[in-house]
Design a protein around this motif. Sequence first.
Motif, PDB file in Angstrom:
ATOM      1  N   VAL A 212      12.026 -92.255 133.718  1.00  0.00           N
ATOM      2  CA  VAL A 212      12.020 -93.694 133.972  1.00  0.00           C
ATOM      3  C   VAL A 212      11.467 -94.394 132.737  1.00  0.00           C
ATOM      4  N   LEU A 213      12.247 -95.347 132.209  1.00  0.00           N
ATOM      5  CA  LEU A 213      11.816 -96.165 131.076  1.00  0.00           C
ATOM      6  C   LEU A 213      11.679 -97.608 131.537  1.00  0.00           C
ATOM      7  N   ASP A 214      10.779 -98.364 130.905  1.00  0.00           N
ATOM      8  CA  ASP A 214      10.689 -99.782 131.206  1.00  0.00           C
ATOM      9  C   ASP A 214      11.765-100.526 130.405  1.00  0.00           C
ATOM     10  N   PRO A 215      11.956-101.829 130.612  1.00  0.00           N
ATOM     11  CA  PRO A 215      13.042-102.542 129.929  1.00  0.00           C
ATOM     12  C   PRO A 215      12.944-102.527 128.406  1.00  0.00           C
ATOM     13  N   GLU A 216      11.774-102.222 127.865  1.00  0.00           N
ATOM     14  CA  GLU A 216      11.625-102.146 126.409  1.00  0.00           C
ATOM     15  C   GLU A 216      11.810-100.732 125.871  1.00  0.00           C
ATOM     16  N   GLY A 217      12.083 -99.779 126.744  1.00  0.00           N
ATOM     17  CA  GLY A 217      12.316 -98.416 126.295  1.00  0.00           C
ATOM     18  C   GLY A 217      11.062 -97.579 126.217  1.00  0.00           C
ATOM     19  N   ARG A 218       9.969 -98.048 126.825  1.00  0.00           N
ATOM     20  CA  ARG A 218       8.739 -97.253 126.844  1.00  0.00           C
ATOM     21  C   ARG A 218       8.753 -96.302 128.036  1.00  0.00           C
ATOM     22  N   ILE A 219       8.092 -95.168 127.872  1.00  0.00           N
ATOM     23  CA  ILE A 219       8.093 -94.120 128.889  1.00  0.00           C
ATOM     24  C   ILE A 219       7.167 -94.516 130.038  1.00  0.00           C
ATOM     25  N   VAL A 220       7.729 -94.588 131.242  1.00  0.00           N
ATOM     26  CA  VAL A 220       6.945 -94.872 132.449  1.00  0.00           C
ATOM     27  C   VAL A 220       6.529 -93.566 133.112  1.00  0.00           C
ATOM     28  N   ARG A 221       7.496 -92.670 133.320  1.00  0.00           N
ATOM     29  CA  ARG A 221       7.176 -91.374 133.909  1.00  0.00           C
ATOM     30  C   ARG A 221       8.339 -90.424 133.678  1.00  0.00           C
ATOM     31  N   PHE A 222       8.045 -89.128 133.749  1.00  0.00           N
ATOM     32  CA  PHE A 222       9.087 -88.112 133.867  1.00  0.00           C
ATOM     33  C   PHE A 222       8.526 -86.952 134.667  1.00  0.00           C
ATOM     34  N   ASN A 223       9.400 -86.058 135.095  1.00  0.00           N
ATOM     35  CA  ASN A 223       9.008 -85.032 136.065  1.00  0.00           C
ATOM     36  C   ASN A 223       8.531 -83.756 135.375  1.00  0.00           C
ATOM     37  N   PRO A 224       7.982 -82.802 136.153  1.00  0.00           N
ATOM     38  CA  PRO A 224       7.458 -81.556 135.555  1.00  0.00           C
ATOM     39  C   PRO A 224       8.497 -80.758 134.776  1.00  0.00           C
ATOM     40  N   GLU A 284      20.097 -80.111 123.676  1.00  0.00           N
ATOM     41  CA  GLU A 284      21.200 -81.011 123.987  1.00  0.00           C
ATOM     42  C   GLU A 284      21.124 -81.399 125.466  1.00  0.00           C
ATOM     43  N   ILE A 285      21.117 -82.712 125.739  1.00  0.00           N
ATOM     44  CA  ILE A 285      20.967 -83.224 127.105  1.00  0.00           C
ATOM     45  C   ILE A 285      22.146 -84.128 127.449  1.00  0.00           C
ATOM     46  N   ALA A 286      22.750 -83.900 128.625  1.00  0.00           N
ATOM     47  CA  ALA A 286      23.774 -84.794 129.164  1.00  0.00           C
ATOM     48  C   ALA A 286      23.090 -85.774 130.112  1.00  0.00           C
ATOM     49  N   TRP A 287      23.310 -87.075 129.911  1.00  0.00           N
ATOM     50  CA  TRP A 287      22.568 -88.117 130.619  1.00  0.00           C
ATOM     51  C   TRP A 287      23.448 -88.927 131.570  1.00  0.00           C
ATOM     52  N   TRP A 288      22.864 -89.268 132.718  1.00  0.00           N
ATOM     53  CA  TRP A 288      23.400 -90.258 133.639  1.00  0.00           C
ATOM     54  C   TRP A 288      22.277 -91.258 133.885  1.00  0.00           C
ATOM     55  N   ALA A 289      22.593 -92.566 133.814  1.00  0.00           N
ATOM     56  CA  ALA A 289      21.518 -93.564 133.911  1.00  0.00           C
ATOM     57  C   ALA A 289      21.989 -94.790 134.681  1.00  0.00           C
ATOM     58  N   LYS A 290      21.016 -95.459 135.325  1.00  0.00           N
ATOM     59  CA  LYS A 290      21.280 -96.678 136.099  1.00  0.00           C
ATOM     60  C   LYS A 290      20.037 -97.552 136.065  1.00  0.00           C
ATOM     61  N   THR A 291      20.258 -98.880 136.082  1.00  0.00           N
ATOM     62  CA  THR A 291      19.123 -99.799 136.024  1.00  0.00           C
ATOM     63  C   THR A 291      18.381 -99.850 137.354  1.00  0.00           C
ATOM     64  N   LEU A 292      17.095-100.135 137.278  1.00  0.00           N
ATOM     65  CA  LEU A 292      16.245-100.367 138.447  1.00  0.00           C
ATOM     66  C   LEU A 292      15.938-101.856 138.524  1.00  0.00           C
ATOM     67  N   VAL A 299      15.634-106.879 136.358  1.00  0.00           N
ATOM     68  CA  VAL A 299      15.622-105.500 135.883  1.00  0.00           C
ATOM     69  C   VAL A 299      14.188-105.069 135.582  1.00  0.00           C
ATOM     70  N   THR A 300      13.776-103.965 136.186  1.00  0.00           N
ATOM     71  CA  THR A 300      12.417-103.458 135.970  1.00  0.00           C
ATOM     72  C   THR A 300      12.385-102.179 135.134  1.00  0.00           C
ATOM     73  N   GLY A 301      13.548-101.587 134.868  1.00  0.00           N
ATOM     74  CA  GLY A 301      13.553-100.367 134.073  1.00  0.00           C
ATOM     75  C   GLY A 301      14.878 -99.644 134.176  1.00  0.00           C
ATOM     76  N   LEU A 302      14.886 -98.431 133.676  1.00  0.00           N
ATOM     77  CA  LEU A 302      16.090 -97.596 133.685  1.00  0.00           C
ATOM     78  C   LEU A 302      15.725 -96.215 134.211  1.00  0.00           C
TER      79      LEU A 302
END
Length: 562
Positions: A212-224, A284-292, A299-302
Amino acid sequence: MRPDAWLCLLLALAVAAAVFFLKPPASSVAASAAVLVAAGACALLARRRRGGAREDVEASRRNEERYRELVRGILDTAVDGIVTIDEHGTIETMNRAAARLFGYEVDELLGKNVRILMPAPHHEAHDDYIRRYLETGERKIIGIGREVEGRRKDGTLVPIDLAVSEVVVEGRHVFAGFLRDITARRRTAEELRRERDFAESLIQTAQTIVLVLDPEGRIVRFNPYMERLSGYRLEEVQGRDWFQTFLPGRDAARIRRLFVGAVGELEIRGNINAIVTKDGHEREIAWWAKTLKDEGGRVTGLLSVGQDVTDLREAQGKLLQAERLAGIGQMITGLAHESRNALQRMQACLEMLEIEIADRPQALDYAKRIQAAQDYLGQLYEEVRGYAKPIQLERRTCDLRRLWGAAWADLALRREGSSIELDDRTEGIDLTCDVDPFAFGQVFRNLFENAIAACGDEGTIAILATAAEHEGGPALVLLVNDDGPGFPPGHENRIFQPFFTTKTQGTGLGLAIVRRILDAHGGRVALVKGPLSGAAIELVVPRGAGPAQPADGSARAGAQPA
């Protein structure tokens, strides 16, 4: 109780009811009732005061009685419950909503102690609560809303939002309780909690990246999973810019543009890019993303979900390489017979020509040049043929120092006229491994040839070794490092590809062959930084035989040139 006192009590309870019922979510009927009660009480009191002694006492009483009936009718139509008790906890009044809440009729509860509506431990202790308050004045619930449990007639419990107010009239304390059934609210909250816990368990156990990133691209959280993959704990990078922290410089600007597009409603589906782990490796990472978004649509993040496809892409690359090698092998097999015959005929003719022109120095020099070109052509042919053939291993327990020593000695002519030294820095390290000696001799020859070419007329080639583990087993890490100029920038990811070379001559198969041999042994080869200024090639060699990983998809016994 005198009429004026009764009106004061009624007014106080009405104001308390209004305060309670006007809190959201409020019952409009109950709120209206409370306001009407307050307004009516004020009007009646004002009228009594204006009339004074002149007012007819009997008419006043009739008015009060009619007003009491009005108030009782309004309160009985209220959706929420209202109960009043005296200083001893005895129920004096109760509306129908309160009685229905507990499964009683109103007459069943009037005159009973209010503790009948309470489960343990409050059932036993409620009288003490009142006594302690009257003695000390210390408030625990009066004037404060609280969620409690009530006990119905059938013994079941019901969650209640309870507010208690107090009125003192002629020295007598009267307590009013305002009750709201919050069963539905509790049920909704519990469903939300279960959904939240389920979603959180999915995030915590998912074998994919959840970011999860905030609208400015800063790291909010990620999983283990992301913590294990990247080597970073969330606390280390939370709040930092994602693109500067995890993306290689060559991709950062492009991926940031994709992020801006995603925040602007453009969904990302299957976009693949590299991330850089804490130890400097790329995945190498394949990404799927959607706005929050929040309730207002802001918009509160991605939210991004990433799948590590590094191993898949490597496997696809190896499969493609194996298919190419199979095609080359088929072609070489078809040409092998005729090519060898042609080279042999050329060799025979050259030898006869040299006899014929032995007395003609200039012609003899041309013949030697032709011989050198033919030898080089034969070497290129053998390199391509050897690379295309399946690798066949015959493992033995070998001292790798002997193997690289023999390879160094074989290249004495290549070093002739130069001052290049081999610096063995492996003193005290056990260098025994189960390898194919012929194949590893080829590995060291190829590495030394590249290093000698890089050093030029003088230089040093160092060999370093450390014990390590690889894929759960003991291994040896070798480093072959020269002090030449190193590889040009931007070539780091290409040097092990077939037919890639930075030299003016050669097939570009030397390091590709090294990689195939290490893969076949279940090891690994990589370009790293070493103590000397030039190229540093790291070899990870399993000490035991273990399961081999043939680079061409086959597993055969018997020594064969690489």
